[in-house]
Design an enzyme around this catalytic site. Structure first.
Site, PDB file in Angstrom:
ATOM      1  N   HIS A 167      16.978  -2.245  53.984  1.00 13.38           N
ATOM      2  CA  HIS A 167      17.226  -1.979  55.401  1.00 13.38           C
ATOM      3  C   HIS A 167      18.297  -2.914  55.965  1.00 13.38           C
ATOM      4  CE1 HIS A 167      15.201  -1.291  59.628  1.00 13.38           C
ATOM      5  NE2 HIS A 167      16.462  -0.985  59.629  1.00 13.38           N
ATOM      6  N   HIS A 179      22.131  -2.679  58.261  1.00 12.64           N
ATOM      7  CA  HIS A 179      23.056  -1.838  59.021  1.00 12.64           C
ATOM      8  C   HIS A 179      24.399  -2.558  59.144  1.00 12.64           C
ATOM      9  CE1 HIS A 179      19.680   0.672  60.249  1.00 12.64           C
ATOM     10  NE2 HIS A 179      19.065  -0.356  60.790  1.00 12.64           N
ATOM     11  N   ALA A 196      22.197   1.077  63.687  1.00 13.57           N
ATOM     12  CA  ALA A 196      21.211   2.027  64.222  1.00 13.57           C
ATOM     13  C   ALA A 196      21.333   2.190  65.723  1.00 13.57           C
ATOM     14  CB  ALA A 196      19.802   1.571  63.851  1.00 13.57           C
ATOM     15  N   SER A 197      21.508   1.089  66.434  1.00 12.60           N
ATOM     16  CA  SER A 197      21.536   1.189  67.898  1.00 12.60           C
ATOM     17  C   SER A 197      22.798   1.899  68.380  1.00 12.60           C
ATOM     18  CB  SER A 197      21.441  -0.192  68.536  1.00 12.60           C
ATOM     19  OG  SER A 197      22.582  -0.980  68.196  1.00 12.60           O
ATOM     20  N   HIS A 200      14.144   6.123  61.907  1.00 10.64           N
ATOM     21  CA  HIS A 200      14.765   5.047  62.681  1.00 10.64           C
ATOM     22  C   HIS A 200      15.397   5.601  63.951  1.00 10.64           C
ATOM     23  CE1 HIS A 200      16.538   1.250  63.610  1.00 10.64           C
ATOM     24  NE2 HIS A 200      16.354   0.730  62.415  1.00 10.64           N
ATOM     25  N   HIS A 210      10.511  -1.800  60.151  1.00 13.79           N
ATOM     26  CA  HIS A 210       9.889  -2.809  61.021  1.00 13.79           C
ATOM     27  C   HIS A 210       8.401  -2.907  60.688  1.00 13.79           C
ATOM     28  CE1 HIS A 210      13.023  -0.413  63.220  1.00 13.79           C
ATOM     29  NE2 HIS A 210      13.652  -1.545  62.960  1.00 13.79           N
ATOM     30  N   GLU A 238      16.599  -6.213  57.700  1.00 10.79           N
ATOM     31  CA  GLU A 238      17.428  -5.716  58.811  1.00 10.79           C
ATOM     32  C   GLU A 238      18.355  -6.834  59.305  1.00 10.79           C
ATOM     33  OE1 GLU A 238      15.428  -3.658  62.044  1.00 10.79           O
ATOM     34  OE2 GLU A 238      17.201  -2.462  62.450  1.00 10.79           O
TER      35      GLU A 238
END
Lengths: 352, 352
Positions: free
Chosen positions: B6, B8, B72-73, B178, B223, B284
């Site tokens: 995980h 990003h 992701a955001s 996600h 998470h 992450e």
């Protein structure tokens, strides 16, 4: 003394649900709505539903007193308008009051509020006042999402909520942050919406500075605080990135978690990361999870067994979780217990 | 070998964000939208952003390989229409592909999908195919709420999603569930929306029977599974009340949790309640929580330290969490690693 801070009247006589169904069926015809006086429930009916359910289990498990509020999933603030919520809250709160009169040693009321989406929270104050003054309510349940899963209200730190907080502070009454039924098909009510709301509320409080404005306001986040204790490192780190003080200083003078976590490992995590002073015994019995855990042979919601089995808590700390913290966080409970003790002789328990 | 499932590309060159801002500014004027060719990022720029960030920390912490997907955001599926999401996903996926070409021993791509609220999920299939076939993507990120916090899509068990699942099964590619940025002010993106989505997805899967229809479909809930492990007793009990098989049988052949839980007590809980076979190492990093924990002196997201310090996992189990499970859950990763080993001599690592 063992105080359960989180019980709902989930076993109310069927007549209650029938009245509510009539009320909901007439949402669009105010004139056709049933009058509260059309709901007739006898003391014997109340006695029966309590004695064979909550009180029976309290006796079996060894809990003494439950802070008792209307069924959370039935609050359903998203249905109808303020008048609908108002009539419904009044009825449900009166029933919990009657339970506390019939079983004064075992139940003390907490109130639901007549919230309605988009309606100013000031409208809830008369019912709050009534429940505190006439019914002896020691707490309220505050729904951060009266829309029922659409989250259309502002965060709990918004000034929208301040009139309610002012009154809670005035009454010295804590609020349990508790949503109701989800009408959003994405969210299972007790498996997602409840837990998400707890997590959401905790993060909202991290983001804001609410307790600078209300230093004596107290919130209880139920269901063990949602995901917060499991992600305690994440929340400490996010608070740090948001330039907030450490959680202990930022929130833990005002925010408390109950023990509605239905397995030993969860309770152990809770007691490992959250200070004992912030943990309140609770089971939410009879509630969302009513079965017997095949792994233990006991009810999932028999949370007292997990506290008893804890090797992380000392006996003195267990007493804090069971009783001391509740007396501190719910001052009106403490007063009620002190009054009762002085009336009946200190420490003496009356039978029901 | 230590595989982080995980990661990003949160550190992409600023030109990416500038292009996106131009795209978003022209949402209402399709003719004015920037062309993808207007975004120019050199290999050196990519190298620099990776070498000084993710790769630097992987080396310091001792992780070998990261499954790497777009930030992701920034997916922000709620902004614009399908064309906007489509152009944006193509660009972001290509960038992660380029990272994997520049650092083939350390990064392998996972794809974002061009989801858009209210648009049939079939529209995502060409980008999925392209990423798997051309870019060697070993997984996708699936957003269960492309509305960004309004939860307007049906639950993950709904047939709405089936065309995507069919293709995932065909490619033998797992989906990480996600969400992206929350545009609902109630939900902090990384503190509430992410965790709530994990919890919500898990409960949706309990309610449904999805893996009867797709026995080989695999989901990774990031998470640490949201609130699920902390409330494992609640979820076992709810499954029981819904007359579902025990969780192990109902879900754990298909559902996996990562270790993005940023404190020791949380990781210990995860490993205590969830079978080792269902836990995948992840951090992450560089992500939501970038600070140093004053309690430990180490980064919150340096989750390898918690696995190392675990007294509940045996060395063999740690290896499963670090590597074995990832090779099993991401078969295309396993294939890619085997291909590379056969090309370079078994077990020999090439430098970057």
């Amino acid at each position: 003394m063992i105080i359960d801070v989180h019980g709902h009247y989930t076993t109310a006589p069927k007549a209650l649900e029938a009245w509510r169904n009539r009320q909901l069926a007439s949402i669009r015809e105010p004139a056709a709505r049933p009058h509260p006086s059309e709901l007739v429930i006898s003391d014997d009916e109340i006695r029966e539903t309590i004695e064979t359910n909550q009180l029976k289990q309290m006796r079996e498990r060894g809990a003494d007193l439950t802070i008792f509020s209307p069924r959370a999933s039935f609050m359903a603030h998203h249905l109808g308008d303020f008048q609908v919520s108002s009539a419904w809250a009044a009825i449900c709160n009166e029933l919990c009051h009657r339970v506390s009169l019939l079983f004064p040693d075992h139940f003390i009321p907490a109130a639901m509020l007549p919230q309605s989406p988009g309606v100013p929270v000031e409208t809830c104050l008369p019912e709050l006042d009534r429940c505190v003054r006439q019914y002896g309510a020691v707490a309220v349940n505050l729904n951060p999402d009266p829309s029922g899963g659409h989250w259309t209200s502002p965060p709990l730190t918004d000034r929208h909520w301040y009139p309610l907080y002012e009154r809670l502070v005035e009454h010295d009454v804590p609020a349990m942050i508790h949503v109701s039924t989800s009408c959003n098909p994405c969210f299972h009510t007790t498996g997602a919406h409840y837990i998400n709301a707890d997590t959401t509320a905790f993060m909202q409080l991290i983001q804001g500075n609410l307790f600078q404005d209300f230093p004596t306001l107290r919130f209880v986040i139920p269901h063990g605080g949602g995901a917060a204790p499991y992600h305690w490192g994440r929340y400490r780190g996010l608070a740090q990135e948001l330039k907030k003080p450490p959680l202990a200083e930022h929130l833990l003078g005002n925010v408390f978690f109950d023990t509605c976590v239905y397995h030993q490992a969860g309770i152990d995590l809770l007691t490992r990361v959250v200070p004992v002073a912030n943990i309140l015994f609770a089971s939410e019995m009879i509630g969302a999870v009513r079965g017997v855990d095949p792994e233990t042979g006991h009810n999932y919601d028999d949370t007292k067994r997990f506290i008893e089995a804890s090797t992380l808590l000392t006996p003195a700390q267990k007493e804090q979780v069971y009783e001391g913290n509740a007396r501190r966080v719910y001052p009106r409970l403490q007063t009620a217990l002190a009054d009762k003790a002085s009336r009946t002789g200190k420490g003496k328990e009356r039978g029901t």
